[in-house]
Scaffold this motif. Structure first.
Motif, PDB file in Angstrom:
ATOM      1  N   TYR B   8      17.080 -15.189  66.627  1.00  0.00           N
ATOM      2  CA  TYR B   8      17.384 -14.364  65.460  1.00  0.00           C
ATOM      3  C   TYR B   8      16.180 -14.315  64.540  1.00  0.00           C
ATOM      4  O   TYR B   8      15.617 -15.353  64.200  1.00  0.00           O
ATOM      5  CB  TYR B   8      18.587 -14.978  64.737  1.00  0.00           C
ATOM      6  CG  TYR B   8      18.914 -14.374  63.391  1.00  0.00           C
ATOM      7  CD1 TYR B   8      19.657 -13.201  63.280  1.00  0.00           C
ATOM      8  CD2 TYR B   8      18.506 -15.003  62.217  1.00  0.00           C
ATOM      9  CE1 TYR B   8      19.975 -12.671  62.041  1.00  0.00           C
ATOM     10  CE2 TYR B   8      18.821 -14.473  60.968  1.00  0.00           C
ATOM     11  CZ  TYR B   8      19.557 -13.307  60.888  1.00  0.00           C
ATOM     12  OH  TYR B   8      19.875 -12.777  59.671  1.00  0.00           O
ATOM     13  N   GLU B   9      15.783 -13.104  64.188  1.00  0.00           N
ATOM     14  CA  GLU B   9      14.697 -12.949  63.219  1.00  0.00           C
ATOM     15  C   GLU B   9      15.186 -12.093  62.066  1.00  0.00           C
ATOM     16  O   GLU B   9      15.869 -11.094  62.276  1.00  0.00           O
ATOM     17  CB  GLU B   9      13.475 -12.289  63.883  1.00  0.00           C
ATOM     18  CG  GLU B   9      12.875 -13.181  64.959  1.00  0.00           C
ATOM     19  CD  GLU B   9      11.574 -12.623  65.543  1.00  0.00           C
ATOM     20  OE1 GLU B   9      10.981 -11.705  64.945  1.00  0.00           O
ATOM     21  OE2 GLU B   9      11.184 -13.113  66.613  1.00  0.00           O
ATOM     22  N   LEU B  31      19.780  -5.305  64.512  1.00  0.00           N
ATOM     23  CA  LEU B  31      21.084  -5.613  63.923  1.00  0.00           C
ATOM     24  C   LEU B  31      21.158  -4.955  62.545  1.00  0.00           C
ATOM     25  O   LEU B  31      20.446  -5.342  61.628  1.00  0.00           O
ATOM     26  CB  LEU B  31      21.263  -7.133  63.818  1.00  0.00           C
ATOM     27  CG  LEU B  31      22.529  -7.657  63.166  1.00  0.00           C
ATOM     28  CD1 LEU B  31      23.787  -7.117  63.837  1.00  0.00           C
ATOM     29  CD2 LEU B  31      22.560  -9.193  63.194  1.00  0.00           C
ATOM     30  N   ALA B  32      22.009  -3.923  62.449  1.00  0.00           N
ATOM     31  CA  ALA B  32      22.193  -3.262  61.146  1.00  0.00           C
ATOM     32  C   ALA B  32      23.475  -3.830  60.535  1.00  0.00           C
ATOM     33  O   ALA B  32      23.519  -5.007  60.200  1.00  0.00           O
ATOM     34  CB  ALA B  32      22.231  -1.755  61.329  1.00  0.00           C
ATOM     35  N   GLY B  34      26.230  -4.314  62.154  1.00  0.00           N
ATOM     36  CA  GLY B  34      26.805  -5.212  63.163  1.00  0.00           C
ATOM     37  C   GLY B  34      28.231  -4.891  63.567  1.00  0.00           C
ATOM     38  O   GLY B  34      28.819  -5.603  64.375  1.00  0.00           O
ATOM     39  N   GLN B  35      28.787  -3.807  63.012  1.00  0.00           N
ATOM     40  CA  GLN B  35      30.216  -3.574  63.263  1.00  0.00           C
ATOM     41  C   GLN B  35      30.485  -3.018  64.662  1.00  0.00           C
ATOM     42  O   GLN B  35      31.628  -3.036  65.138  1.00  0.00           O
ATOM     43  CB  GLN B  35      30.802  -2.659  62.183  1.00  0.00           C
ATOM     44  CG  GLN B  35      30.599  -3.208  60.773  1.00  0.00           C
ATOM     45  CD  GLN B  35      31.193  -4.600  60.595  1.00  0.00           C
ATOM     46  OE1 GLN B  35      32.410  -4.743  60.516  1.00  0.00           O
ATOM     47  NE2 GLN B  35      30.365  -5.635  60.550  1.00  0.00           N
ATOM     48  N   ASP B  53      17.287  -8.594  62.438  1.00  0.00           N
ATOM     49  CA  ASP B  53      18.265  -8.248  61.409  1.00  0.00           C
ATOM     50  C   ASP B  53      17.590  -7.461  60.285  1.00  0.00           C
ATOM     51  O   ASP B  53      16.663  -7.956  59.644  1.00  0.00           O
ATOM     52  CB  ASP B  53      18.884  -9.550  60.858  1.00  0.00           C
ATOM     53  CG  ASP B  53      20.052  -9.281  59.927  1.00  0.00           C
ATOM     54  OD1 ASP B  53      20.361  -8.103  59.665  1.00  0.00           O
ATOM     55  OD2 ASP B  53      20.667 -10.274  59.460  1.00  0.00           O
ATOM     56  N   ASN B  55      19.189  -6.499  57.579  1.00  0.00           N
ATOM     57  CA  ASN B  55      19.909  -6.687  56.313  1.00  0.00           C
ATOM     58  C   ASN B  55      19.085  -7.284  55.180  1.00  0.00           C
ATOM     59  O   ASN B  55      19.298  -6.925  54.028  1.00  0.00           O
ATOM     60  CB  ASN B  55      21.180  -7.498  56.552  1.00  0.00           C
ATOM     61  CG  ASN B  55      22.235  -6.665  57.251  1.00  0.00           C
ATOM     62  OD1 ASN B  55      22.897  -5.848  56.634  1.00  0.00           O
ATOM     63  ND2 ASN B  55      22.349  -6.837  58.560  1.00  0.00           N
ATOM     64  N   ARG B 110      30.550  -3.161  55.476  1.00  0.00           N
ATOM     65  CA  ARG B 110      29.449  -3.804  56.184  1.00  0.00           C
ATOM     66  C   ARG B 110      28.686  -2.781  57.035  1.00  0.00           C
ATOM     67  O   ARG B 110      27.469  -2.830  57.153  1.00  0.00           O
ATOM     68  CB  ARG B 110      30.074  -4.893  57.067  1.00  0.00           C
ATOM     69  CG  ARG B 110      29.187  -5.930  57.616  1.00  0.00           C
ATOM     70  CD  ARG B 110      28.690  -6.919  56.586  1.00  0.00           C
ATOM     71  NE  ARG B 110      27.487  -7.493  57.147  1.00  0.00           N
ATOM     72  CZ  ARG B 110      26.433  -7.912  56.485  1.00  0.00           C
ATOM     73  NH1 ARG B 110      26.424  -7.881  55.170  1.00  0.00           N
ATOM     74  NH2 ARG B 110      25.385  -8.374  57.092  1.00  0.00           N
TER      75      ARG B 110
END
Lengths: 162, 295
Positions: B8-9, B31-32, B34-35, B53, B55, B110
């Motif tokens: 994970y970054e 990963l925006a 994530g939904q 990620d 976010n 989200r």
């Protein structure tokens, strides 16, 4: 490089720090790392709503986030509704009084969905209540008593300590 | 039902995210909100080596007027934010109408606009809205950026023109001409479920009240957002009478869409639903454009 990463976050006003694998879901983190087992895990793909918690004040699915993504954020879970084991939150009391649950599996997610909903809509119509509940599955009640409980909760919240 | 091991970054700038993406290439997944991605990770249908990620990047979320007078939306803007934004209600009523039909508020809190557009689920509302409105997407990589029309972006089931080193960063919606009406109508078994059928309609009327422009695009009707261009062009030059709407709906849903059967509905039933929804969507788009019924 899938080694553990440090995550520091606040849950129900209390700070926690843990080292976790990046793949750990926020829902499992709450339950297994913090022992906050009030947040339930149903479908694990965002459909059932049992794991709904507040993330920076907004309801989200804890199963659709990684724990490492909560770094620096504030969460509220069902355990945070009341700190007195003898006194339920008005929302919980309404569910108790109106028999708004049977097995209780979906209840925590429903309460955490409703908490901000009732703040924004202090006098919801039945239609608004049903729409607000559409993201939370209950397989016991048929929803009738849940809807009644939400109406009662709205009353309780408008007139605290009734 | 748990994700496979993954690293994970969490880069704090777009440049850092693009550099990480260039380094990891096909092994990385953005990963925006994530939904959609996290369910795929949970089911292990997706097993990327690294998640990047977006976010923590603070400057990828915005809603503002574009230079051309339309709307510009940052890819990481939460769906719920867009849904409740007054500028969206004013400038992009189709998007405003479609968003409450995207899953549930807990998901939209989200989920991001860019995430849904790039995920390219043919049952999703937002890609249909983007294609209908003639949106353009800004794709950025470590080596440059390019704009692509939404129509050209969608290739197949969950497959887009986005290259492994690119990130969708901005969505631009053009300003609608005057006397334009939009409608988004879908049918789902429960509110927030994936729709069995759905359609977006946009019509523009000229000074004489004749239809000068029309678009019809469907969800859950093929591998991508399905534009029924021939049916829409039948409407141009006419007065959007009930008969012409019926004929266009018939053509679109028998000749131009390609729904597949699932456990909830057969192909014939989906075509039937699409036809009924098309008639409703065109009638309300016409009324909103200022034709007869008003509104």
């Amino acid at each position: 490089m899938t080694e553990r990463q440090r995550v520091t976050l606040e849950v129900n006003g209390r700070s926690y720090e843990r080292e976790v694998e990046p793949r750990l879901l926020l829902s499992d983190f709450l339950r297994h790392e913090l022992d906050l087992t009030g947040t339930h895990v149903g479908c694990e793909h965002g459909v059932c709503g049992a794991c709904t918690v507040l993330f920076d004040g907004e309801p989200i699915r804890a199963c659709l986030m990684l724990a490492v993504q909560a770094e620096g954020h504030q969460l509220e879970t069902v355990e945070g509704l009341t700190d007195d084991p003898e006194k339920l939150h008005p929302l919980q009391q309404a569910f108790w009084d109106a028999h708004g649950l049977q097995c209780g599996f979906c209840t925590a997610g429903i309460l955490m969905t409703l908490l901000p909903f009732l703040k924004e809509n202090p006098e919801p119509t039945e239609e608004e209540i049903r729409l607000a509940l559409s993201g939370n599955l209950c397989r016991c009640t048929g929803y009738q008593h849940i809807v009644a409980a939400v109406k009662l909760a709205a009353d309780y919240l408008r007139e605290p300590a009734a | 039902m748990k994700p496979a091991p993954v690293s994970y970054e969490a880069p704090d700038s777009l440049d850092a995210a693009l550099a990480a993406l260039q380094e990891h290439g096909f092994d990385a997944k953005i990963l925006a909100g994530g939904q959609s991605l996290v369910p795929l990770l949970n089911f292990r249908l997706a097993q990327p080596g690294v998640l990047i990620d977006l976010n923590p990047i603070s400057d990828l979320a915005w809603v503002r007027e574009s230079a051309a007078g339309g709307l510009s939306i940052g890819a990481m803007t939460r769906q719920r934010k867009v849904e409740t934004h007054p500028l969206v209600a004013e400038r992009a009523p189709l998007l405003h109408e479609a968003l409450p039909q995207v899953a549930h508020p807990q998901i939209r809190n989200r989920g991001t606009v860019g995430g849904s557009l790039a995920h390219a689920d043919p049952a999703a509302e937002l890609p249909v809205v983007a294609v209908t409105l003639g949106a353009r997407f800004r794709l950025q990589s470590a080596t440059g950026e390019r704009w692509i029309d939404a129509r050209d972006f969608y290739v197949s089931l969950m497959t887009t023109e986005l290259q492994p080193d690119e990130i969708l960063v901005e969505i631009e919606l053009p300003l609608l001409p005057p006397r334009t009406g939009c409608a988004f109508v879908e049918l789902a078994r429960r509110h927030g479920d994936y729709a069995t059928s759905g359609v977006a309609a946009v019509v523009t009327l000229d000074d004489a009240g004749q239809c000068s422009q029309a678009r019809l695009v469907y969800l859950s009707a093929g591998d991508t957002p399905m534009a029924a261009d021939r049916a829409a062009s039948q409407l141009v030059g006419g007065d959007l009478s009930a008969e012409s709407i019926r004929a266009a709906a018939e053509h679109a849903t028998t000749e131009e869409i390609e729904p597949t059967a699932d456990i909830h509905a057969s192909v014939a039933y989906k075509r039937h639903l699409a036809r009924v929804l098309t008639e409703r969507a065109l009638a309300s788009a016409k009324a909103r454009a200022g034709g007869s019924a008003g509104g």
